[in-house]
Structures are given as C-alpha cells and as structure tokens.
Design an enzyme around this catalytic site. Sequence first.
Site, PDB file in Angstrom:
ATOM      1  N   GLU A  57      19.258  14.170  64.806  1.00  0.00           N
ATOM      2  CA  GLU A  57      20.663  13.930  64.446  1.00  0.00           C
ATOM      3  C   GLU A  57      21.572  15.102  64.818  1.00  0.00           C
ATOM      4  OE1 GLU A  57      18.518  11.089  61.652  1.00  0.00           O
ATOM      5  OE2 GLU A  57      18.103  12.944  62.733  1.00  0.00           O
ATOM      6  N   ALA A  77      19.308   5.065  63.668  1.00  0.00           N
ATOM      7  CA  ALA A  77      20.410   4.207  63.268  1.00  0.00           C
ATOM      8  C   ALA A  77      21.121   3.782  64.544  1.00  0.00           C
ATOM      9  CB  ALA A  77      21.360   4.981  62.365  1.00  0.00           C
ATOM     10  N   GLY A 132      17.002   7.710  61.826  1.00  0.00           N
ATOM     11  CA  GLY A 132      16.788   6.717  60.771  1.00  0.00           C
ATOM     12  C   GLY A 132      15.435   6.047  60.872  1.00  0.00           C
TER      13      GLY A 132
HETATM   14  N1  T1G Z   1      21.695   3.604  68.840  1.00  0.00           N
HETATM   15  C1  T1G Z   1      22.265   2.808  69.773  1.00  0.00           C
HETATM   16  N2  T1G Z   1      21.919   2.796  71.103  1.00  0.00           N
HETATM   17  C2  T1G Z   1      20.943   3.627  71.468  1.00  0.00           C
HETATM   18  C3  T1G Z   1      20.297   4.503  70.552  1.00  0.00           C
HETATM   19  C4  T1G Z   1      20.703   4.449  69.179  1.00  0.00           C
HETATM   20  N3  T1G Z   1      20.138   5.216  68.252  1.00  0.00           N
HETATM   21  N4  T1G Z   1      19.374   5.216  71.242  1.00  0.00           N
HETATM   22  C5  T1G Z   1      19.444   4.797  72.518  1.00  0.00           C
HETATM   23  N5  T1G Z   1      20.374   3.855  72.671  1.00  0.00           N
HETATM   24  C6  T1G Z   1      20.710   3.126  73.899  1.00  0.00           C
HETATM   25  C7  T1G Z   1      21.186   4.037  75.035  1.00  0.00           C
HETATM   26  O1  T1G Z   1      22.562   4.239  74.977  1.00  0.00           O
HETATM   27  C8  T1G Z   1      20.811   3.211  76.256  1.00  0.00           C
HETATM   28  O2  T1G Z   1      21.754   2.207  76.386  1.00  0.00           O
HETATM   29  C9  T1G Z   1      19.522   2.555  75.832  1.00  0.00           C
HETATM   30  O3  T1G Z   1      19.507   2.585  74.398  1.00  0.00           O
HETATM   31  C10 T1G Z   1      18.292   3.250  76.330  1.00  0.00           C
HETATM   32  O4  T1G Z   1      18.394   4.618  75.976  1.00  0.00           O
HETATM   33  C11 T1G Z   1      20.825   7.718  59.349  1.00  0.00           C
HETATM   34  C12 T1G Z   1      22.352   8.553  61.380  1.00  0.00           C
HETATM   35  C13 T1G Z   1      15.168   6.529  71.835  1.00  0.00           C
HETATM   36  C14 T1G Z   1      14.152   8.409  73.045  1.00  0.00           C
HETATM   37  O5  T1G Z   1      19.382  10.437  68.194  1.00  0.00           O
HETATM   38  O6  T1G Z   1      16.811   9.819  72.094  1.00  0.00           O
HETATM   39  O7  T1G Z   1      19.481   7.780  62.971  1.00  0.00           O
HETATM   40  O8  T1G Z   1      22.651   2.902  78.524  1.00  0.00           O
HETATM   41  O9  T1G Z   1      18.250   5.554  78.287  1.00  0.00           O
HETATM   42  O10 T1G Z   1      15.087   7.290  77.949  1.00  0.00           O
HETATM   43  O11 T1G Z   1      19.762   9.684  59.791  1.00  0.00           O
HETATM   44  O12 T1G Z   1      17.441   6.862  73.702  1.00  0.00           O
HETATM   45  O13 T1G Z   1      20.896   1.126  78.441  1.00  0.00           O
HETATM   46  O14 T1G Z   1      23.211   0.669  77.547  1.00  0.00           O
HETATM   47  O15 T1G Z   1      17.981   7.023  76.249  1.00  0.00           O
HETATM   48  O16 T1G Z   1      13.801   5.353  76.893  1.00  0.00           O
HETATM   49  C15 T1G Z   1      19.180   9.285  65.770  1.00  0.00           C
HETATM   50  C16 T1G Z   1      18.703   8.674  70.377  1.00  0.00           C
HETATM   51  C17 T1G Z   1      20.371   8.413  65.622  1.00  0.00           C
HETATM   52  C18 T1G Z   1      17.811   9.012  69.253  1.00  0.00           C
HETATM   53  C19 T1G Z   1      14.802   6.327  74.276  1.00  0.00           C
HETATM   54  N6  T1G Z   1      18.442   8.885  66.944  1.00  0.00           N
HETATM   55  N7  T1G Z   1      18.020   7.996  71.456  1.00  0.00           N
HETATM   56  O17 T1G Z   1      14.945   7.048  75.471  1.00  0.00           O
HETATM   57  O18 T1G Z   1      16.230   5.309  76.852  1.00  0.00           O
HETATM   58  S1  T1G Z   1      21.333   8.949  64.237  1.00  0.00           S
HETATM   59  C20 T1G Z   1      18.624   9.500  68.088  1.00  0.00           C
HETATM   60  C21 T1G Z   1      17.136   8.650  72.249  1.00  0.00           C
HETATM   61  C22 T1G Z   1      20.434   8.443  62.872  1.00  0.00           C
HETATM   62  C23 T1G Z   1      20.137   8.522  60.402  1.00  0.00           C
HETATM   63  C24 T1G Z   1      20.978   8.919  61.555  1.00  0.00           C
HETATM   64  C25 T1G Z   1      16.559   7.876  73.393  1.00  0.00           C
HETATM   65  C26 T1G Z   1      15.171   7.280  73.091  1.00  0.00           C
HETATM   66  P1  T1G Z   1      22.155   1.688  77.804  1.00  0.00           P
HETATM   67  P2  T1G Z   1      17.751   5.727  76.906  1.00  0.00           P
HETATM   68  P3  T1G Z   1      14.935   6.251  76.880  1.00  0.00           P
END
Ligand code: T1G
Length: 650
Positions: free
Chosen positions: A126, A64, A103
């Site tokens: 999450e 998400a 998500g």
């Molecule tokens: N939402 C918004 N921005 C995000 C994002 C996300 N989910 N994930 C990463 N970014 C931005 C991050 O801030 C950075 O921005 C850029 O993307 C690159 O990230 C309903 C509620 C996917 C493995 O917890 O683990 O889904 O600094 O440097 O090393 O159940 O990002 O460039 O401006 O980390 O290639 C659950 C979180 C959400 C995964 C990529 N998902 N992200 O790694 O790039 S909650 C997560 C990561 C959810 C549902 C619930 C990693 C990545 P900027 P990066 P990367």
Amino acid sequence: MSDMPVKLERRGAMALVTIDNPPVNALGLGVRQRLLELVPELEADAAVAGVVLTGAGSLFVGGADITEFDRPPQAPHLPELLERIERSGKPWFAAVNGPALGGGAELALACHYRLVSPKARFGLPEINLGIIPGAGGTQRLPRLVGVEAALPVIAENAQIDGQRAVELHLAAELVEGDFLAGAIAASAKMAMHPLPFPAAELPIADPGEGFWTEAAARIRKSARGAKAPLAALESLRLGVQKGAIAGLSFERETFLRLRASDEAAALRYLFFAERSASRSSTIRGVEPRRINVAGVVGGGTMGVGITAALLNAGLTVVLSERDAASLERATAALQAVVAAQARRKMHSDEEGRDRLARLKGAVGLNELAGCDLVIEAVFEDLDVKRDVFATLLQVCRADAILATNTSYIDPRHIVEGFGSKERFIGLHFFSPAQVMKLLEIIPLPQTAADVKATGFDLAKRLGKVPVRAGICEGFIGNRILKRYRGEAEQMVAEGVDFAAIDAALRDFGYAMGPFEMQDLAGLDISFMNREAARARGENVPETLGDILVRAGRKGQKTGGGWYDYEPGERKPQPSAATVRLLTPLIGAPKQVASRKIIDRLIKAMADEGRKILEEGIADSPEAIDLVEVHGYGFPRGKGGPMFLSARNAI
Ligand code: T1G
C-alpha cells in the site's frame, strides 16, 4: 467486474469459495458484497464443515480495487467483511495459490488458517500507493508473525513467500502438487479442530524503544519525504502499545486520510499510467520479434549501462569497441557494475558470473553479424554514428534491428540515404542505463510495426517504462529539460539566487535542483549543443551557463560550475568566481518564495508538455509524466507536471 466475481462450490464437507475477478481478483464492491452474504449463509449450512477461500488463476487477490479509490468508499467496507469472517462460527481457510497483496493479504490474515502453494507470497504494498493497509494488515500480521517480521512487510515493501510463511507459522502448511485438492483435503482435516483465536486478539510483544527508534530512522531515510511508510510504522506501533482495537481504528482513520491525499492520487495516477505504457496503441496486436542476442556499439558510460541492462534481463550481449584497450576498459567497467549489483544483493555472485558469461567482447563491428538487435551508443556526433550504421548495414543480418541511443540527433539524419529504414529505431536510454527505468522509443516514419513492437517488448524484458516519442530536438524529456533549465536561468537573470532555486526544487522532492544537476552532468554537454547550432548559423542567445563554460567552469568535473567543489567532493559550495562572472549580467538580487519558484518551473514544463502533445510528439499527458518521473527525477509523489497542471495544483 465479471458477472460472477465470487464462485461457490461444494467439495465434500467443505465449501470452496473462489474469487474470480479478472485481471487480479481485486476486492471490488461486488466481491465484498458476495463474500459478506456467504459468511452467514455457510455458517448456517449444517452440511458445511468449513470454507476454503482461493483466487482464480495465478493470483490469490491483488488487493482492494484501486479504481474505486477516486470515489468515496462504499459499504460493505473491507474491515467489516474481514471482521465478520474472523468471527465466523465455521473455519475459513485461505488457500493462497499465488500473490496475496494489500487487501488480499489482509483477507488471508482474517481467515482462521492459511495454506500456501509454492507460488504464494504475502505483501502489503500500500505504501507504493501513498496509503497504508486499511483492513487490519498493520494489526493482524504482527500478531501472527511478530513485530520484527511484520514491519518490513508493512512499511518497507518486503514480502513473505510460501516457505517463509510456514516457518513463521503464518501458514499451517505448504501444499505441493495439485494445490487446490491438497488444500481442501488439509482443510477438511483441520476443520474438526476448535476454532483458533482470532488473529486480531492474539497477544503481541513490544520489541522496545530501541527497535522503534532504529526503525523510524531507517524508514524516514528510505521514504525520502513520502508520508505513508512512517504512517504505517506508527499504526503498527500504536496497535502494539495501545491494543488492536485502538490500532484498527487508527489504521482505518489514517488509511482514509491518506487515500484522499494528493500524494496518493499522484501515485495511483502513475500506477495506472505505468501499466498502460507498454500498451501503446501503435503496437496493439503486433507480434514483436524475438531478441536473444543483442549487440552494443560503444563501451562508454551509456554503452556499459545498456549492456548491463541487457545482461540483467538474460540476453547474450556482444559489446563492440574500436580497439582492444577501449574494450578492456569497457569490460572492466561492466565487471564493476555487476560486482556492485551483487554487493547490493540485486543478485548472487553466481548469477553475476552467469551475466558476465553471456558477455562477448569484440573489437570492430564484424562480430555483430549474428545479432538480432544492435544498439549504437557511440559519441553524440552525426558523422560518427552514420559511419557505424553504414558498416552495420553490411555486417548484420537483413532482419536485424538497428537502434540508436542518440539523445539529441534527429535519427532521420543518421540514416539519411541508407536503405531498409524499416529496421531502424531510436532507443533512448537514461544514465545509468542499468538503473534508470525510462526508455524513450523513437520510431522513424518508415520503422516497421514489429520493430516498434520489439522496442516495447524489450522495455518490458528490461523492466523499463517505455514511452513513444516523436522526432523533435530533445524528443520529450530533453526538450522539457531545456525549457525547465531555460526558465530557471531566466529567473537567475532576473536576480533570483540559483541556490534558492535548487533549494526550492529539493523541498519539492527532487534529489537536486537544476543547477546542481547541471554541475553533476556537466555544463559543457548543452553548451556544445548550442555551439553546434550557432555553427549551423542558428541564432542561439548566449546563456549564463555558456559564460561559465567559457571561463572553464564545466561543473564537478572541473571543480566548479555554478558551485565550487572541493577535490573529490560532490557537495556544492557557494562560488565567488561564479558571482564575479555573472553579477554584471543579472538583475538586482530579489527574494522569491519557494512556492512561486516551483510553480513557475512546473508551469513551464507543463506548457512545453502541452506543445509536445499538440505536435503529436507524445501520445498522452501520462506519457510525459512517465518521462519526467522515470527519466528526470520528478518526485513520484507529485505525479508529474501534466498531472499537477490538470489538477490546477500549480
Ligand atoms: N485494483 C485494480 N486494478 C488493478 C489492481 C488493483 N489492486 N492491481 C492491478 N490492477 C490492474 C492493472 O491496472 C492492469 O490493468 C491489470 O490489473 C494487470 O496488472 C485495504 C487499500 C497484482 C502483482 O498495490 O502489484 O489493497 O492495465 O499489469 O504484472 O489495505 O498488478 O490491464 O487495464 O500489474 O501480472 C494493494 C497492485 C491495493 C497491488 C499483477 N495492492 N497490483 O501484476 O499485472 S491497496 C497492490 C500489482 C489495498 C487495503 C488496500 C500487480 C500484480 P490493465 P499488471 P501483473
């Protein structure tokens, strides 16, 4: 959000829907709206046999959109979109081309089939954000792979890769080669079959009370007070025992409650702060130098840890010690570190041997001539460090970067009178250096931009969080530590029991309080710094800690500091000797509420943090909080002293 975050194409009888929402294809509002439009549209399109859903680039979906979490949730909400896809009259095939997280994994679980590439992986991270999956992850995953395989993904940060997904029948097929073409071809064949049973309605077996009890104990231990992991377990369990409908509503209600919590706000804050850390404005657009061979001078605790961190990151390391016996000790210590890592499954024995094969021991400094970077980690003494750098300037290549791991000494004094200051930089690691994630990067005024950029790049390669720190006594972390300890000691002087202070900070989330920490690290380190300042003629008042050190109480290593310790034991015991030594110097005993103790100490840290910002020693409040969380054990779920201060939470 890109103008077209969801692309639609036709591939024969299949519709190809691509989520193209850089940087991580997050399921932001626009993506949800477009997907919700597409389900009935494609359902009604007689020419469409089925829908292949994939992500643009190397990711399927990163989750998400976390940037939306500080605002009230906006419809269409993810659960209703996923429920609509699951109820679609046309089959949806998730072509999982890379990581499907949060998500993104839930979206794939709501599709009728999943096809995976070798780079695919399913995760529900999450809990790292203080929340639980909020769109069916705790209900659909266990119904597809069983409770035992689902639990570690839901509540313990485990992930399922492509191969494992096929083994668990989570994915119908592992598609090698041209993934998208293969996935579309496979989907077209499967689209003829009757639609499978919706995952949310599949039967599920309850593994029994023993399983749940053991899981709760294991997760409670690893969660260390964080709420989300146990809430995720509870959601899974409730769905198994009360059915998916009850499970889905409990999950959503719990997700929304945790999403609005202070803990989740703190973890989101750190999520974005950690990601912006490596993009310091001072190095934007500057190409770092390539470091293949690094040298480390000094095989003590820090030298061994730094060497292990470098070896873990794939570098070749030349570890220099002043004599053969010291080198032998250092090499043995490194072998023990690598063996311990293998025991903890951080890597295989073979990978351990590969690390040690990239280690070259050296007596003296001459063999550092070929290094791209040399990190000095010798005794914290100005003259000793200057001698090392004087020799390195003769021995090393002119383009080699020379770094000091000093934690207190002004690096300008270390290089005073030396030439080519542009190649010097402070790289302040934290013990144990192969574990602690913080790296304070301390440029000198003359440090070249590409040398700074190399420091940040090295941090990324070592999996560390880089924070630029200006030059002052203690840089960012040790300066705030001094203030934190000073305030804590002041409370003791006012009559507050130091054990009560430690207990309050443990309740707050620290592994240990300031006095237990001093006993572990040794009271003599800061004592010697104060004595050195007094020798320089500075007016440094005597502290309670000094009284203890002068009485031979340096901490665990002398069997007693603030507390007493049984031989070989680390458990702090009340100390009659400490009471005898300090009672004449402190006020009448007084009770202070834990909340007050915590507020006073965090306020002192934030106050020192504000001064550090005013002096330009740190670039942002986030930088200070990253130092506290990744270097000094500040509880992640609290965000940091600057975060709490900004939210008036203290
Ligand atoms: N939402 C918004 N921005 C995000 C994002 C996300 N989910 N994930 C990463 N970014 C931005 C991050 O801030 C950075 O921005 C850029 O993307 C690159 O990230 C309903 C509620 C996917 C493995 O917890 O683990 O889904 O600094 O440097 O090393 O159940 O990002 O460039 O401006 O980390 O290639 C659950 C979180 C959400 C995964 C990529 N998902 N992200 O790694 O790039 S909650 C997560 C990561 C959810 C549902 C619930 C990693 C990545 P900027 P990066 P990367």
